[in-house]
Structure formats: structure tokens, C-alpha cells
Design a protein around this motif. Structure first.
Motif, PDB file in Angstrom:
ATOM      1  N   GLY A 790       0.805  -1.211   0.000  1.00 63.02           N
ATOM      2  CA  GLY A 790       0.000   0.000   0.000  1.00 63.02           C
ATOM      3  C   GLY A 790       0.840   1.263   0.000  1.00 63.02           C
ATOM      4  N   LEU A 791       0.172   2.379   0.166  1.00 61.82           N
ATOM      5  CA  LEU A 791       0.841   3.675   0.092  1.00 61.82           C
ATOM      6  C   LEU A 791       1.962   3.815   1.112  1.00 61.82           C
ATOM      7  CD1 LEU A 791      -2.327   5.883  -0.490  1.00 61.82           C
ATOM      8  CD2 LEU A 791      -0.368   5.734  -2.054  1.00 61.82           C
ATOM      9  N   LEU A 792       1.791   3.204   2.297  1.00 63.33           N
ATOM     10  CA  LEU A 792       2.847   3.324   3.306  1.00 63.33           C
ATOM     11  C   LEU A 792       4.137   2.662   2.867  1.00 63.33           C
ATOM     12  CD1 LEU A 792       1.158   2.970   6.818  1.00 63.33           C
ATOM     13  CD2 LEU A 792       1.873   5.018   5.616  1.00 63.33           C
ATOM     14  N   ASP A 793       4.065   1.598   2.085  1.00 60.22           N
ATOM     15  CA  ASP A 793       5.285   0.995   1.541  1.00 60.22           C
ATOM     16  C   ASP A 793       6.052   2.028   0.718  1.00 60.22           C
ATOM     17  OD1 ASP A 793       4.810  -1.429   2.682  1.00 60.22           O
ATOM     18  OD2 ASP A 793       4.618  -2.561   0.815  1.00 60.22           O
ATOM     19  N   ILE A 794       5.332   2.794  -0.083  1.00 56.22           N
ATOM     20  CA  ILE A 794       5.977   3.802  -0.929  1.00 56.22           C
ATOM     21  C   ILE A 794       6.522   4.932  -0.065  1.00 56.22           C
ATOM     22  CG2 ILE A 794       5.641   5.428  -2.834  1.00 56.22           C
ATOM     23  CD1 ILE A 794       3.347   3.603  -3.798  1.00 56.22           C
ATOM     24  N   TYR A 795       5.729   5.399   0.883  1.00 58.64           N
ATOM     25  CA  TYR A 795       6.179   6.491   1.754  1.00 58.64           C
ATOM     26  C   TYR A 795       7.456   6.113   2.504  1.00 58.64           C
ATOM     27  CZ  TYR A 795       1.499   8.521   1.055  1.00 58.64           C
ATOM     28  OH  TYR A 795       0.358   9.044   0.514  1.00 58.64           O
ATOM     29  N   PHE A 796       7.474   4.930   3.093  1.00 57.42           N
ATOM     30  CA  PHE A 796       8.642   4.533   3.876  1.00 57.42           C
ATOM     31  C   PHE A 796       9.860   4.284   2.996  1.00 57.42           C
ATOM     32  CE2 PHE A 796       5.685   3.939   7.363  1.00 57.42           C
ATOM     33  CZ  PHE A 796       6.458   4.277   8.464  1.00 57.42           C
ATOM     34  N   ALA A 797       9.664   3.717   1.824  1.00 57.57           N
ATOM     35  CA  ALA A 797      10.788   3.510   0.911  1.00 57.57           C
ATOM     36  C   ALA A 797      11.388   4.846   0.494  1.00 57.57           C
ATOM     37  CB  ALA A 797      10.331   2.720  -0.310  1.00 57.57           C
ATOM     38  N   VAL A 798      10.520   5.798   0.150  1.00 55.73           N
ATOM     39  CA  VAL A 798      10.976   7.119  -0.295  1.00 55.73           C
ATOM     40  C   VAL A 798      11.715   7.837   0.826  1.00 55.73           C
ATOM     41  CG1 VAL A 798      10.164   9.428  -0.912  1.00 55.73           C
ATOM     42  CG2 VAL A 798       9.265   7.433  -2.121  1.00 55.73           C
ATOM     43  N   SER A 817       5.238  12.070  -5.867  1.00 57.95           N
ATOM     44  CA  SER A 817       5.561  11.862  -7.293  1.00 57.95           C
ATOM     45  C   SER A 817       6.817  12.627  -7.687  1.00 57.95           C
ATOM     46  CB  SER A 817       4.391  12.328  -8.169  1.00 57.95           C
ATOM     47  OG  SER A 817       3.261  11.523  -7.968  1.00 57.95           O
ATOM     48  N   PHE A 818       6.901  13.885  -7.275  1.00 54.41           N
ATOM     49  CA  PHE A 818       8.071  14.705  -7.616  1.00 54.41           C
ATOM     50  C   PHE A 818       9.313  14.198  -6.884  1.00 54.41           C
ATOM     51  CE2 PHE A 818      10.745  18.541  -7.064  1.00 54.41           C
ATOM     52  CZ  PHE A 818      10.965  18.825  -8.405  1.00 54.41           C
ATOM     53  N   THR A 819       9.163  13.771  -5.639  1.00 52.29           N
ATOM     54  CA  THR A 819      10.302  13.251  -4.885  1.00 52.29           C
ATOM     55  C   THR A 819      10.842  11.982  -5.538  1.00 52.29           C
ATOM     56  OG1 THR A 819       9.345  14.152  -2.856  1.00 52.29           O
ATOM     57  CG2 THR A 819      11.100  12.541  -2.601  1.00 52.29           C
ATOM     58  N   LEU A 820       9.946  11.130  -6.048  1.00 53.32           N
ATOM     59  CA  LEU A 820      10.394   9.931  -6.763  1.00 53.32           C
ATOM     60  C   LEU A 820      11.229  10.311  -7.986  1.00 53.32           C
ATOM     61  CD1 LEU A 820       7.156   7.749  -6.516  1.00 53.32           C
ATOM     62  CD2 LEU A 820       9.417   7.106  -5.648  1.00 53.32           C
ATOM     63  N   GLN A 821      10.811  11.355  -8.690  1.00 54.99           N
ATOM     64  CA  GLN A 821      11.592  11.813  -9.845  1.00 54.99           C
ATOM     65  C   GLN A 821      12.975  12.298  -9.421  1.00 54.99           C
ATOM     66  OE1 GLN A 821       9.349  14.682 -12.123  1.00 54.99           O
ATOM     67  NE2 GLN A 821       7.450  13.491 -11.932  1.00 54.99           N
ATOM     68  N   GLY A 827      20.105   9.108  -8.753  1.00 54.59           N
ATOM     69  CA  GLY A 827      20.677   7.768  -8.771  1.00 54.59           C
ATOM     70  C   GLY A 827      20.272   6.912  -7.584  1.00 54.59           C
ATOM     71  N   SER A 828      19.396   7.426  -6.730  1.00 58.30           N
ATOM     72  CA  SER A 828      18.957   6.639  -5.572  1.00 58.30           C
ATOM     73  C   SER A 828      18.026   5.507  -5.978  1.00 58.30           C
ATOM     74  CB  SER A 828      18.233   7.551  -4.574  1.00 58.30           C
ATOM     75  OG  SER A 828      19.102   8.550  -4.098  1.00 58.30           O
ATOM     76  N   LEU A 829      17.325   5.665  -7.107  1.00 60.63           N
ATOM     77  CA  LEU A 829      16.424   4.634  -7.620  1.00 60.63           C
ATOM     78  C   LEU A 829      16.836   4.267  -9.038  1.00 60.63           C
ATOM     79  CD1 LEU A 829      12.797   5.779  -6.670  1.00 60.63           C
ATOM     80  CD2 LEU A 829      13.852   3.612  -6.052  1.00 60.63           C
ATOM     81  N   PHE A 834      11.935   2.801 -10.035  1.00 58.48           N
ATOM     82  CA  PHE A 834      11.232   4.078 -10.194  1.00 58.48           C
ATOM     83  C   PHE A 834       9.898   3.870 -10.896  1.00 58.48           C
ATOM     84  CE2 PHE A 834      10.201   7.500 -13.197  1.00 58.48           C
ATOM     85  CZ  PHE A 834       9.874   8.501 -12.293  1.00 58.48           C
ATOM     86  N   GLU A 835       9.885   3.122 -11.987  1.00 65.60           N
ATOM     87  CA  GLU A 835       8.650   2.915 -12.749  1.00 65.60           C
ATOM     88  C   GLU A 835       7.589   2.224 -11.903  1.00 65.60           C
ATOM     89  OE1 GLU A 835       7.650   3.867 -15.717  1.00 65.60           O
ATOM     90  OE2 GLU A 835       9.486   4.999 -16.049  1.00 65.60           O
ATOM     91  N   ILE A 836       8.004   1.224 -11.129  1.00 62.46           N
ATOM     92  CA  ILE A 836       7.025   0.485 -10.308  1.00 62.46           C
ATOM     93  C   ILE A 836       6.464   1.374  -9.211  1.00 62.46           C
ATOM     94  CG2 ILE A 836       6.788  -1.378  -8.617  1.00 62.46           C
ATOM     95  CD1 ILE A 836       8.741  -3.004 -10.343  1.00 62.46           C
TER      96      ILE A 836
END
Length: 904
Positions: A790-798, A817-821, A827-829, A834-836
């Protein structure tokens, strides 16, 4: 103008003008000099308040006639809107005692309480304080009187027997602790004007007194039983003017046959092994009111798991409370007139709804363990155990019924809860309740009690079909319910186009249909399907409405009314697809920031009122508001909390020199939170969450800048660093300075950890949240925020990657979304991860947004077959719900795999 004309003018708009005039005639007869002073032009305001008190409360009219010296005291206190703390009242009581030293203690306390009621009830009838503030102040007054009585009784008994002592684990002697535990309404700080006070007396351990006294030593049990008797007598002995309080000790272990005072170990043993269910229910609203709080804390820590039982079934918890209510119904079946406390749809049903659901779910959810009825209802709604519409209905009913209870009790100072059948008496009550006539009063009373009874029935009789078995699930409405909602929400205008527009909006969003049903006037401001978005300056608009209000209550009402209009307009434009999700989030973030700015204006105005000062300029209140979570990331959505950290500048001189920085800003923080989140008839703006402040719930609500930065530098745990990654200044330059300094410290601290340690702690925190939220979920239920992938997986990974690689949030755009970019660019991702994460986040956020718009605050998808899921699928342009659920499963699986890879 002569005095008679003056009295006529001042009394003509009062609910019982004849009583006020009769009071003044008696005052002229008994105290002509005082009546003459009050008739002077410079005393007009004071005289108006005194006549109002006399008209609203014959009980207080008698008090004023008995004690003419109270007029001068009331003149000093009438304009002070500050709610005195227990400590403030103890200081006042000490001064009152010094000037009335000839009085017996029980007479002294009775008189002091009645004098304070003049000030409290004046603020009540003038609407200078909310119902919650009044009950809090009445509770503080009782606490202070209990503390004073305990001090007197302790001194008397120690003079006879010496101080009570016990032996610690190492065989050393120490003082024995004693606590007066408040139960019932005093325990939850919701005391009435004429409530009994339910008490329990606890002492820390067995032992004996020192024997240094006139009568030698006795056991601790004997000492504390005598102490309990003496303190109860001082507080509860009726003097010529009545007792300070009626003391009820029947709720102690073993009731009337039990010892008045009991040791902590004996009490723990009783509640763990012998207490009946209703006795444990009583402890939901227990706290230390006087004495040593540590004795109570030791006791409650050991019995809390017996009160909030994690293994109790929902039906059993509800049945236990339902049986208590049935017993009350049988005992009061023959009463004449409606009982606002115990009657059907009355206050006790509201309390029992809250308590039953706390018992049912509090064993596995500590956040629900709060004694105050309104706060517990709000948290139950937050967890999905009651609906948002039900929260509004119960809160509105609570405010109305408690106010009605107060009017009934202050008529003659008696503990009454029954609305009289006599028409003239009811008409007078209607006037005191600000109802234009008896018919309106009866209609309002019936409406509130029907709403309460409806929720009570749903919770206790129909729980297999309700949210009780599906916490946090979206609300399902039949076509009949939906039609009822539409009828309730119908705007006042007869414009057919607007009615059609309203129907379409309510069809799209069950959640906002409920909001409109609770506040039908909002339907008039609903934009049409054809209406395009217009730029609105939320800051200026909210500031203007706050500036024009003349009292704290008016400010809250005006702010809530305009906020609701803006909030609904955003939702309508969103529902009609005039704006995309990101624009809806941007507008809601702007509205939240404007609300914080308006709330700070209210803080400055209210502090000035409370301390009788000129309005405080902005630069003299450097209070930094730092946003976290959705507010920090500029992604506010429907139902989002305001996660805040509040920081003050300890180097700035205070406008009021008699307060410390901590005291001054502590009061400012309380007003700020009240302005944003307190429940009024107009509802509330946001749930304010301050739990991420230094030291969490045990820490101060507001901290100095240096103390905050020192905390981050020396004591903040890894989980706090992860949360503070999204720290963002909301407001002025001072807040920006704090943010910059804090961010530098956070990333410097992260560099001090081994990457493996940072990983393991991040994973540990994420796993803990997932397990907590899994409790109470049905088999197969999909939680798109807290569940695996879920969303928390993404938040904690980021956030882990940001801390590991020092990728600061310093841009205007702080969305995930912008932080992922940025993480991809640095080079962190790698490209695949990144795509997933990027596609998974975009999909889940759109799904979360649609879920919030359609059905309200929830993180769990409706099950297949639920019409709400069909609405959500349609908004996301899916041909079928099966296809939507299939894509959800794919994204969750991909996100979880990538999360595992990053945190491996």
C-alpha cells in the motif's frame, strides 16, 4: 435616566424580566447603598450582567442578595474569558480562605463554589464559553475544592497520628501516597452545575503512621479510612447554604459494604477478579482529581487491560452496556416529564454509545482510550466505528441536551434533569435555550433525541449490519436512505437546476450527501456542473470573516461556515470533473493553510480578550507551525488530518510579562487546536494530530525552538527522523528558519547511522503499522494504505532513500511523485524501481482520492458487489469492478516486491 427606567431597559429582553426586577427591588430594600452604586452610569455593564444572572437563575439571585460583596468581585472577573486551571482556582480559594478564616471549612467551600458559579454561569448565558469549556471549568472547580479539603483533613489527621509510611522494595521507609479518584462526569471533566461527584479513595500501600501525634500510631488503612471520611464530610456536609457537593462513594469496590479507602494492590485484585462488567465500565472515566496522582497511575496501569480487554467480543461488550441501560430504563420508567439525562435519546445514551464502542475496540486500539465523551466519539468516527453523519448528530444533540440540563439545574441549584410538563415553565426554558417559541423548542428537542435513539438502536440492536463488524468500511446506503439524504440536503432555493445539480452531486458522493444533510444551507452554495473553477483567495476570505466576528464563539462559527462552503465547492468541482486530483489536493492544501492562518488570528484575539489586553500584533506571536504528512507534502485530501509540530521563539519578549514562555504559548496552542478541531454546532474543520511532537503524547504541546532542535540532535529516534523528512513550514519567516535548521539536523543525524541499522528500523516501523491496522479487518479486505504494497510501503521507501542519500525536500513541489523523480535523477532509484513505485503511487493515490470523495475517510476498498465500488470504478474509467480489483492486486504486489528489495 432614573433607575426604574434603566432597570426596565436592561431587563426587557431577558427570559424572565419580572424575576430580575423583583431581584433589584429586594436589593434596594436589603442593600440600598449597593443598589445605588449599581445604578450609576459607569456600572451599567455590571448591572446588566447581574440582572441577567437573576433572571436566568433564581438560585444565584439568592446568592447575590446574601453576599453583596460578591458584586465587586464579579466586576473584576466578568470580563476575563480565561478558563482558570485547578491551580488558579486553588490560589483564589487560598485568598478566599484568608479573608474568611472565621468560617468552618465546609461552609467556606460551599460559599466559594457558589461565588465561582456567578462568574461561570455569566460566561455561559452570555455565550462567552462553549459547553465543553463550561464543563471543564466546573470540573476544575471541583478538583480545587477536593484538593483544599484533602489538605485540611490530612493536616488534622497527621496531627493526631503522624504521617502514614510504607516500606519500599529495599526495606527503606517512605511516605504513603494517597489519591482521590474521580469517576463519572467529574472523571471525564464533564461536570454539571449540580452534579454529584463520584469518588474512589486509593492509597499506595499498607503500613503504619509515624506515631508522632497526639494519639499515637495507627495502620495506614485506619488512617486513610478516617482521611476519606473527613475529606468527604468537609466537601459534602450541608451548611446553611448547602454542601459544596454531594459526594457519592457507592462506586467503590464492594459498594456500601466496602472500606472507604483501599490500597492499590487490593483495588487491582478486586477489578481483575471480582468486579462486575459495569464496575469496569465505570473506570473508563477515571482519573486522579486530588492528592498524589502517582498512586492512581500505578493502579490504572495494572487494571487497564481488565477495563479494555483485547479478547472481548463486540457483541459481549455491547450487551454488557445495553443491560446497564435497560436497568436505568426500568428505574426511571414512572417519571413525569422528559429526563434529558436518562430518557430515550438522552445524554446517557450518547455516553453509552461511546463507552460501549470503546469497550469493544479499545482493547486493541489505545487511541480510543479517552474519558471525554465528545473526544471519544470523534476518535470512534475517525476509526470508522460510527459514521461521520452520526458524529455530527450525536455532537449536536450532546451540546443541546447538556445546555438544557444546565438551564434546568441553575433554576434552583438542584440536581434535576426533567423538562417540566407545565406549559409556562417549558416556555421559560425555551426562552433560555434561545428558541423563538415553545413549538420550536419541542421540535428541536424531539429531533435531537430521535437522532440519538436512531444511533443507539443501530449500535446496540442492529450491530451485525452496521459498521461495528466492519470498522473503517465505507458506508452503504440503500436507495431509501439515499432518497432521505437528498430530501434532507435539499437547498432552500426553489431553482430546479440547482436541485438537479444537488441530486447529481449526492449521487456521486454519499460522503458529501451526509455533510449536506447535516447542514442543508450549504446546498445553496453548491456550484453547478457548468460552473468553472474561479480563483478564491482563501487567506483573505477566512481572515475577513474572523475579523468581523465579535467573540470567540462567533469566530468559530463564522470560520466553520465559510470553510464548509469552500470545502464543498472543491468537492463539487472535483465530482463534476472540472478539476483533476492534483488541483483538488492543491486547493485543499491552500484551504488548510488559510485555516491555520485564520486560527492564529483567533488565537491573538482570544489571548487579548482573556488577559484584557489590546490585540496582539502578528510579530509578537512568533509561533511556527510545521506541517507533516499530507500537509507537509502539500497533498491534503478529503478527511486528511493536520499533522502539526508547534514551535515558539523563546528569545522573543512576551506581550504579557506575568507568564512564562511555556505558559503563554501553551495557552496559545490550546486555543489554536480548539479553533481548528473543537466540535460546535457548525461542525469542525480538521482533526489536529500533535502526536509527532517531541516526546509524543508525554511531551509539551508546544516547544521552544532551541529545545526542539536539541531534541532532534540528541534524542529523536529513527522513526521520528523518517516522519520529520516531510517537515514543512506553514507560515512566516520564523517557521521557515526552524524548518531549515531542523532539516539540516535530521539529515546529519541520519548520516550517523549504519545503513543496515537505518534499514532495519524503517522496516520494523512499517511492519508494526501494518500489523496494527490488520486488527479488525475482514478476511480478504483490501487496505490500500496500510496493507502490504500500500501507500505506506511507498512512503517509507521514499523517506528511507531520502535519509540515506541526503535528498532534501527543499523545492516548492514536495509531492511524493516529484520526490520519486528526484530520487531517480540522483541515482537513488534505478529505472525499474522508479517505474514500479511511480506508477503504483499514481494509481493508489487516484484510487484513494476517489474513495475519499465517494465514501469518505477510509483506506479499505468496498467489497465486490457494493455499489460504492462501482462508483469508484466508474470515476477511474474502469468498465468493471473486477478489472479494478485486478489492477489493485497487481500494483500492490509490485510495490511490495520493490519495497522488499529496497529495504532488504
Amino acid at each position: 435616566m432614573d433607575s426604574l427606567q434603566n432597570i426596565e431597559l436592561l431587563t426587557r429582553n431577558l427570559p424572565d424580566p419580572e424575576s430580575a426586577r423583583r431581584f433589584f427591588a429586594q436589593l434596594q430594600e436589603r442593600h440600598p447603598a449597593e443598589a445605588g452604586k449599581l445604578s450609576r452610569s459607569n456600572k451599567r455593564g455590571l448591572l446588566s450582567d447581574i440582572l441577567a444572572l437573576a433572571a436566568w437563575s433564581p438560585f444565584l439571585a439568592t446568592t447575590m442578595l446574601q453576599h453583596k460583596d460578591y458584586f465587586a468581585w464579579l466586576e473584576r472577573k466578568r470580563g476575563n474569558g480565561q478558563i482558570p486551571s485547578k491551580e488558579d482556582l486553588l490560589e483564589s480559594l487560598a485568598r478566599f480562605s484568608a479573608t474568611n478564616s472565621q468560617l468552618d471549612p465546609h461552609v467556606l467551600l460551599s460559599r466559594f463554589r457558589r461565588r465561582e458559579l456567578l462568574r461561570i454561569y455569566l460566561h455561559d448565558i452570555r455565550r462567552l464559553a462553549t459547553t465543553s469549556e463550561i464543563t471543564t471549568e466546573l470540573s476544575n472547580l471541583a478538583d480545587a475544592i477536593l484538593e483544599f479539603a484533602l489538605k485540611i483533613a490530612s493536616q488534622e489527621l497527621e496531627n493526631r497520628y503522624g504521617a502514614p509510611l510504607e516500606t519500599d522494595a529495599r526495606g527503606r521507609g517512605r511516605s504513603t501516597l494517597f489519591s482521590i479518584v474521580a469517576l463519572g462526569k467529574l472523571g471525564s471533566r464533564e461536570l454539571n452545575y449540580a452534579s454529584d461527584i463520584d469518588l474512589l479513595f486509593l492509597y499506595s500501600s499498607a503500613g503504619t503512621t509515624s506515631g508522632i501525634g497526639t494519639r499515637g500510631g495507627v495502620t495506614n488503612k485506619e488512617f486513610f479510612v478516617k482521611l476519606s471520611e473527613r475529606a468527604s464530610k468537609i466537601v459534602g456536609q450541608a451548611a446553611g447554604e448547602g454542601a459544596a457537593y454531594r459526594v457519592d462513594l457507592r462506586l467503590r469496590p464492594y459498594g456500601r459494604v466496602g472500606a472507604l479507602a483501599i490500597s492499590v494492590s487490593e483495588a487491582v485484585d478486586y477489578y481483575q477478579k471480582a468486579a462486575r462488567d459495569w464496575e469496569r465500565q465505570v473506570l473508563l472515566r477515571a482519573r486522579s482529581a486530588a492528592g498524589d496522582e502517582q498512586a492512581f497511575r500505578d493502579f490504572y496501569r495494572k487494571v487497564e487491560s481488565s477495563v479494555y480487554r483485547p479478547n472481548i467480543s463486540v457483541p459481549d461488550a455491547l450487551e454488557s452496556v445495553r443491560l446497564s441501560k435497560q436497568k436505568i430504563n426500568r428505574e426511571h420508567a414512572a417519571e413525569n416529564g422528559f429526563n434529558v439525562k436518562l430518557g430515550g435519546g438522552g445524554i446517557r445514551e450518547i455516553e453509552f454509545i461511546a463507552q460501549a464502542l470503546q469497550l469493544a475496540y479499545g482493547g486493541n486500539d489505545e487511541w480510543l482510550r479517552v474519558p471525554h465523551t465528545l473526544i471519544s466519539l470523534s476518535r470512534l468516527a475517525d476509526r470508522g466505528h460510527i459514521r461521520d453523519r452520526e458524529l455530527t448528530e450525536l455532537s449536536d444533540a450532546y451540546f443541546f441536551l447538556r445546555s438544557l440540563e444546565h438551564r434546568l439545574q441553575m433554576e434552583n441549584g438542584l440536581q434535576t434533569h426533567v423538562v417540566p410538563d407545565d406549559k409556562k415553565k417549558r416556555e421559560l426554558i425555551a426562552q433560555k435555550m434561545d428558541c423563538p417559541g415553545l413549538e420550536e423548542f419541542d421540535r428541536t428537542l424531539l429531533s435531537h433525541t430521535k437522532n440519538v435513539s436512531k444511533v443507539f438502536k443501530r449500535v446496540f440492536e442492529n450491530h451485525p449490519l452496521s459498521l461495528v463488524h466492519r470498522p473503517s468500511s465505507p458506508i452503504e446506503h440503500s436507495s431509501t436512505e439515499r432518497g432521505s439524504l437528498l430530501k434532507s440536503a435539499e437547498p432552500r432555493t426553489k431553482d430546479e437546476g440547482q436541485k438537479t445539480n444537488l441530486e447529481e452531486f449526492c449521487e456521486i458522493s454519499t460522503h458529501f450527501a451526509e455533510m449536506l444533510a447535516a447542514n442543508p444551507q450549504l446546498g445553496d452554495s453548491l456550484p453547478s456542473e457548468r460552473e468553472e473553477i474561479t480563483n478564491v483567495n482563501y487567506v483573505q476570505s477566512l481572515a475577513k470573516t474572523v475579523t468581523s466576528a465579535l467573540s470567540f464563539r462567533e469566530e468559530l462559527a463564522a470560520l466553520r461556515a465559510l470553510w464548509s462552503k469552500f470545502y464543498l465547492q472543491i468537492a463539487a468541482l472535483d465530482a463534476f470533473e472540472k478539476i483533476e486530483m492534483r488541483e483538488a489536493n492543491r486547493l485543499q492544501t491552500a484551504l488548510a493553510e488559510a485555516s491555520l492562518s485564520a486560527a492564529l488570528m483567533i488565537v491573538r484575539k482570544e489571548l487579548a480578550r482573556k488577559f484584557n489586553q489590546a490585540p496582539i500584533p502578528h510579530y509578537q506571536l512568533p509561533l511556527a507551525i510545521l506541517g507533516l504528512g499530507r500537509l507537509g507534502g502539500r497533498g491534503m485530501d478529503y478527511g486528511s488530518d493536520l499533522d502539526l509540530v508547534l514551535i515558539y521563539d523563546e528569545t522573543q519578549n512576551l506581550p504579557f510579562s506575568n507568564l512564562t514562555h511555556a505558559e503563554f504559548y501553551g495557552r496559545a496552542a490550546e486555543i489554536l487546536v480548539t479553533a481548528l478541531s473543537s466540535l460546535t454546532r457548525e461542525g469542525y474543520l480538521y482533526r489536529v494530530d500533535l502526536r509527532l511532537r517531541p516526546d509524543g503524547k508525554n511531551g509539551a504541546t508546544v516547544n521552544g525552538k532551541n529545545a526542539f532542535l536539541n531534541y532532534l540532535e540528541t534524542r529523536a529516534a529513527i522513526w521520528e527522523l523518517l516522519a520529520y523528512v516531510k517537515l514543512r513550514a506553514v507560515g512566516d519567516d520564523f517557521a521557515a528558519q526552524v524548518e531549515t535548521a531542523a532539516s539540516n539536523i535530521i539529515y546529519a543525524r541520519a548520516k550517523q547511522y549504519e545503513i543496515s541499522n537505518l534499514k532495519s528500523e524503517t522496516r520494523k516501523i512499517r511492519d508494526s503499522l501494518e500489523q496494527q491496522k490488520a486488527q479488525g479487518a475482514r478476511r480478504g479486505e483490501i487496505d490500500i494504505k496500510h496493507g502490504a504494497g500500500g501507500l505506506l510501503d511507498i512512503y517509507f521507501a521514499v523517506r528511507f532513500l531520502q535519509l540515506r542519500d541526503s535528498v532534501f525536500d527543499q523545492d516548492e513541489n514536495r509531492t511524493t511523485s516529484f520526490t520519486l523523480q528526484r530520487l531517480r535523477a540522483s541515482g537513488s532509484l534505478d529505472h525499474e524501481d522508479f517505474e514500479i513505485l511511480s506508477s503504483g503511487y499514481d494509481f493508489l493515490r487516484k484510487l484513494d482520492h476517489a474513495l475519499r470523495l465517494v465514501s469518505g475517510r477510509s483506506t479499505r476498498l468496498p467489497h465486490l458487489g457494493n455499489p460504492l465500488l462501482s462508483k469508484i470504478a466508474a470515476r477511474l474509467k474502469y468498465d468493471s469492478t473486477v478489472q479494478l480489483v485486478g489492477d489493485v492486486s497487481i500494483h500492490l504486489a509490485n510495490v511490495r516486491a520493490t519495497f522488499e528489495k529496497i529495504l532488504a
